[in-house]
Write a protein that holds these residues in place. Sequence first.
Motif, PDB file in Angstrom:
ATOM      1  N   GLY A 285       0.815  -1.210   0.000  1.00  0.00           N
ATOM      2  CA  GLY A 285       0.000   0.000   0.000  1.00  0.00           C
ATOM      3  C   GLY A 285       0.847   1.257   0.000  1.00  0.00           C
ATOM      4  O   GLY A 285       0.577   2.199  -0.768  1.00  0.00           O
TER       5      GLY A 285
ATOM      6  N   ARG B 215       2.532   1.694  -3.451  1.00  0.00           N
ATOM      7  CA  ARG B 215       1.629   2.223  -4.481  1.00  0.00           C
ATOM      8  C   ARG B 215       1.369   3.706  -4.284  1.00  0.00           C
ATOM      9  O   ARG B 215       1.283   4.479  -5.241  1.00  0.00           O
ATOM     10  N   LEU B 216       1.227   4.106  -3.006  1.00  0.00           N
ATOM     11  CA  LEU B 216       0.980   5.518  -2.733  1.00  0.00           C
ATOM     12  C   LEU B 216       2.185   6.363  -3.126  1.00  0.00           C
ATOM     13  O   LEU B 216       2.037   7.430  -3.739  1.00  0.00           O
TER      14      LEU B 216
ATOM     15  N   TRP C 196      -2.829  10.524  -7.152  1.00  0.00           N
ATOM     16  CA  TRP C 196      -2.603  10.302  -5.719  1.00  0.00           C
ATOM     17  C   TRP C 196      -3.717  10.882  -4.859  1.00  0.00           C
ATOM     18  O   TRP C 196      -3.903  10.453  -3.716  1.00  0.00           O
TER      19      TRP C 196
ATOM     20  N   ARG D 243      -6.250   8.186  -4.009  1.00  0.00           N
ATOM     21  CA  ARG D 243      -5.624   7.168  -3.166  1.00  0.00           C
ATOM     22  C   ARG D 243      -5.449   7.677  -1.733  1.00  0.00           C
ATOM     23  O   ARG D 243      -5.625   6.916  -0.773  1.00  0.00           O
ATOM     24  N   LEU D 244      -5.119   8.957  -1.591  1.00  0.00           N
ATOM     25  CA  LEU D 244      -5.040   9.531  -0.256  1.00  0.00           C
ATOM     26  C   LEU D 244      -6.418   9.545   0.404  1.00  0.00           C
ATOM     27  O   LEU D 244      -6.553   9.281   1.604  1.00  0.00           O
TER      28      LEU D 244
ATOM     29  N   LEU E 171      -7.190   6.076   1.596  1.00  0.00           N
ATOM     30  CA  LEU E 171      -6.454   5.807   2.833  1.00  0.00           C
ATOM     31  C   LEU E 171      -7.125   6.513   4.008  1.00  0.00           C
ATOM     32  O   LEU E 171      -7.252   5.951   5.099  1.00  0.00           O
TER      33      LEU E 171
END
Length: 273
Positions: free
Chosen positions: A135, A138-139, A150, A153-154, A157
């Motif tokens: 994880g 990937r970030l 990103w 994705r943030l 998360l």
Amino acid sequence: MSDRSRLFAACAAYAFFVVYGSLVPLDFQPLPFGEALTRFAHIPYLALGVESRADWVANGVLYLPLGVLAARSARALGLGSASPVLAFAAAVVLAVAVEFLQIFFPPRTVSLNDLLAESIGSALGVLAAPLAGRGVGRLLAALHRGPAVWGPRLLALYAVAWVLLSLFPYDLLLSAGELAAKLRSDQWGWLLAPVDAGLLGLLSLAVEALIAAPQGWLIVLQLRRSVGAAALAGAAAGVALELAQLLLASGVSQGASVLARAAGFAVGAALAP
């Protein structure tokens, strides 16, 4: 500094944090080493009530990141298939050392319960290390591809962290009697829980809506749903979380929180670019 050096530094820093946090308020009381060993050899297994369950779980949660970092560090050292076992062993050794040191700091409680919680947390961290590593990788890779990659994705998360923190400290009720006592308490209400009544309770609802808003933004970016759909998703998430809170000793469950989360999701969706 290389990636491996940063990983080792993070592991060492977190280990220091664990030791420091476990010895606060640092009220050292000298004790003969032999007597300390004798006391440690006879530390008890306590019959913990529901009021102590949160502290017990918190001990395990404290060691979970340590298990992750230890496993990643062992892998970076090239220890191969032995990495998980050695990482777990190192975390348990630290837990035992910390519990022994706590004998010299009387405000701290030393028990087999704590060692069990810390061992479970370390084991879960070691098991979660591969997933955590992928994880983070990937970030970090997404950070070089611009906000369009990103950003979502943030937000994803953040959504995971939002759920996990909403249920902390995971002090689950373990019997029908404990649940019955919870239902007789002031920690729940169809609209407002008595414990959260008043101005402070209304302020907490506004904070809940604000914290939930990024989820609505994520729904628009990832699923291309409308503001109304985001509000329904927020209401569904709110119902699930409030039911879960009802099963936690320290949780507060109320219908107003469902409405606050629905409003937060809707506002986040409306403000999404």
